[in-house]
Design a protein around this motif. Structure first.
Motif, PDB file in Angstrom:
ATOM      1  N   ALA A 148       7.472  -8.630  -0.898  1.00  0.00           N
ATOM      2  CA  ALA A 148       8.488  -7.548  -0.775  1.00  0.00           C
ATOM      3  C   ALA A 148       9.871  -8.257  -0.723  1.00  0.00           C
ATOM      4  N   LEU A 149       9.811  -9.409  -0.032  1.00  0.00           N
ATOM      5  CA  LEU A 149      11.283 -10.136  -0.103  1.00  0.00           C
ATOM      6  C   LEU A 149      11.528 -10.599  -1.377  1.00  0.00           C
ATOM      7  N   ILE A 150      10.403 -11.185  -1.932  1.00  0.00           N
ATOM      8  CA  ILE A 150      10.787 -11.723  -3.652  1.00  0.00           C
ATOM      9  C   ILE A 150      11.243 -10.576  -4.240  1.00  0.00           C
ATOM     10  N   LEU A 151      10.647  -9.619  -4.151  1.00  0.00           N
ATOM     11  CA  LEU A 151      10.896  -8.406  -5.223  1.00  0.00           C
ATOM     12  C   LEU A 151      12.142  -7.703  -4.963  1.00  0.00           C
ATOM     13  N   PHE A 152      12.646  -7.589  -3.519  1.00  0.00           N
ATOM     14  CA  PHE A 152      13.838  -6.941  -3.295  1.00  0.00           C
ATOM     15  C   PHE A 152      14.970  -8.132  -3.756  1.00  0.00           C
ATOM     16  N   THR A 153      14.769  -9.411  -3.729  1.00  0.00           N
ATOM     17  CA  THR A 153      15.683 -10.358  -4.191  1.00  0.00           C
ATOM     18  C   THR A 153      15.958 -10.426  -5.697  1.00  0.00           C
ATOM     19  N   GLY A 154      14.870 -10.092  -6.477  1.00  0.00           N
ATOM     20  CA  GLY A 154      14.951  -9.810  -7.782  1.00  0.00           C
ATOM     21  C   GLY A 154      15.802  -8.793  -8.075  1.00  0.00           C
ATOM     22  N   ILE A 155      15.469  -7.715  -7.377  1.00  0.00           N
ATOM     23  CA  ILE A 155      16.222  -6.241  -7.541  1.00  0.00           C
ATOM     24  C   ILE A 155      17.762  -6.590  -7.337  1.00  0.00           C
ATOM     25  N   ALA A 156      17.901  -7.258  -5.994  1.00  0.00           N
ATOM     26  CA  ALA A 156      19.344  -7.215  -5.872  1.00  0.00           C
ATOM     27  C   ALA A 156      20.321  -8.555  -6.684  1.00  0.00           C
ATOM     28  N   GLY A 157      19.234  -9.546  -7.141  1.00  0.00           N
ATOM     29  CA  GLY A 157      20.026 -10.444  -7.974  1.00  0.00           C
ATOM     30  C   GLY A 157      20.371  -9.782  -9.579  1.00  0.00           C
ATOM     31  N   GLU A 158      19.204  -9.084  -9.944  1.00  0.00           N
ATOM     32  CA  GLU A 158      19.605  -8.300 -11.146  1.00  0.00           C
ATOM     33  C   GLU A 158      20.707  -7.288 -11.011  1.00  0.00           C
ATOM     34  N   ALA A 159      20.751  -6.549 -10.121  1.00  0.00           N
ATOM     35  CA  ALA A 159      21.828  -5.645  -9.839  1.00  0.00           C
ATOM     36  C   ALA A 159      23.347  -6.300  -9.604  1.00  0.00           C
ATOM     37  N   LEU A 160      23.094  -7.415  -9.063  1.00  0.00           N
ATOM     38  CA  LEU A 160      24.504  -8.109  -9.045  1.00  0.00           C
ATOM     39  C   LEU A 160      24.961  -8.616 -10.305  1.00  0.00           C
ATOM     40  N   ALA A 161      24.022  -9.215 -11.077  1.00  0.00           N
ATOM     41  CA  ALA A 161      24.344  -9.605 -12.417  1.00  0.00           C
ATOM     42  C   ALA A 161      24.675  -8.579 -13.311  1.00  0.00           C
ATOM     43  N   ASP A 162      24.244  -7.377 -13.260  1.00  0.00           N
ATOM     44  CA  ASP A 162      24.643  -6.247 -14.014  1.00  0.00           C
ATOM     45  C   ASP A 162      26.002  -5.850 -13.726  1.00  0.00           C
TER      46      ASP A 162
END
Length: 275
Positions: A148-162
């Protein structure tokens, strides 16, 4: 057990095929192929959540099934909403428009087949979700929380890049320039990297020597890396940027990692977002 897994695999394939057929209808009627990616993302969320909550021997879904379903829905809503807002503001997606121009009069048929291939290629992604949700233990483990931590890190990182890219583009002073602000100074495609990272969550949740089916979850990050890095992600976007930015983008390529975030190279002698 094998029959259950194969039955789920068939149901996943049929559902994805039907939903991508719907995406084709929408694309043909609106002329905006940007909606294809929107529908694909929401389709994975719907089918993935359904696969995660698929009953086990007529028993109610356990905590892991609910966790995995919540993970894929969270991913789908975040990314799907972002793509939908982007699609609403454009006439067509340049990547798909290039395909249509190449296909000519045969474009409708070839687009349908292309989207069905996309549905076929998405089967490993949803099957990974299904397999992860069925790890043979009712109690949540450290692996589940780490996934879950990995997925939320991915979501947060992608959202920040966007957000960083949107902020850069919204500044009139940056017109015609290449964004290398924030995460974009470490990777030319940080949104794709974090998208790929999120798919590592399911192998982390599932992998175990006592669960042979868990090996199937490795197909999700492998397929996602291949499609983003070598097919519909990086190559067409880099080609588009080379046409629109030319030498500015060449300089950016020279100093910035293409996919995995790495410190920018300084030997090119170019600095700043204007390069």
């Amino acid at each position: 057990m094998t029959i259950v897994y194969l039955g789920a695999l068939l149901a996943i394939a049929v559902a994805l095929s039907l939903l991508m057929a719907l995406a084709w209808v929408v694309q043909q009627r609106t002329g905006n192929s940007g909606w294809v990616d929107t529908i694909w993302t929401f389709s994975l969320g719907i089918v993935g959540a359904g696969a995660a909550l698929w009953p086990l021997a007529d028993a109610a879904p356990n905590a892991r099934q609910w966790l995995v379903a919540a993970l894929v829905v969270t991913w789908s809503v975040r990314l799907g909403s972002h793509i939908a807002m982007r699609s609403a503001g454009i006439a067509d997606d340049p990547r798909y428009a290039a395909f249509a121009a190449e296909w000519g009069a045969d474009s409708p048929r070839k687009m349908f087949l292309f989207l069905q291939n996309q549905a076929l290629g998405s089967i490993p992604l949803v099957f990974a979700i299904f397999v992860a949700s069925r790890f043979p233990s009712d109690a949540l483990r450290v692996q589940d929380y780490l996934g879950a931590l990995i997925l939320f890190t991915g979501i947060a990182g992608e959202a920040l890049a966007d957000r960083q890219l949107k902020a850069f583009r919204s500044d009139p002073a940056n017109k015609g320039k290449v964004c290398d602000a924030g995460l974009w100074g470490w990777s030319r495609h940080p949104n794709y990297f974090f998208e790929w990272l999120g798919w590592l969550a399911y192998p982390v949740i599932a992998l175990s020597v006592d669960y042979p089916w868990s090996l199937a979850t490795l197909l999700a990050p492998i397929f996602m890396y291949w499609i983003l890095r070598h097919v519909t992600g990086v190559p067409p976007l880099e080609e588009q940027m080379m046409k629109s930015r030319g030498d500015r983008y060449r300089a950016y390529q020279a100093r910035t990692s293409v996919f995995f975030p790495l410190p920018p190279r300084t030997h090119s002698g170019h600095q700043g977002a204007a390069s």
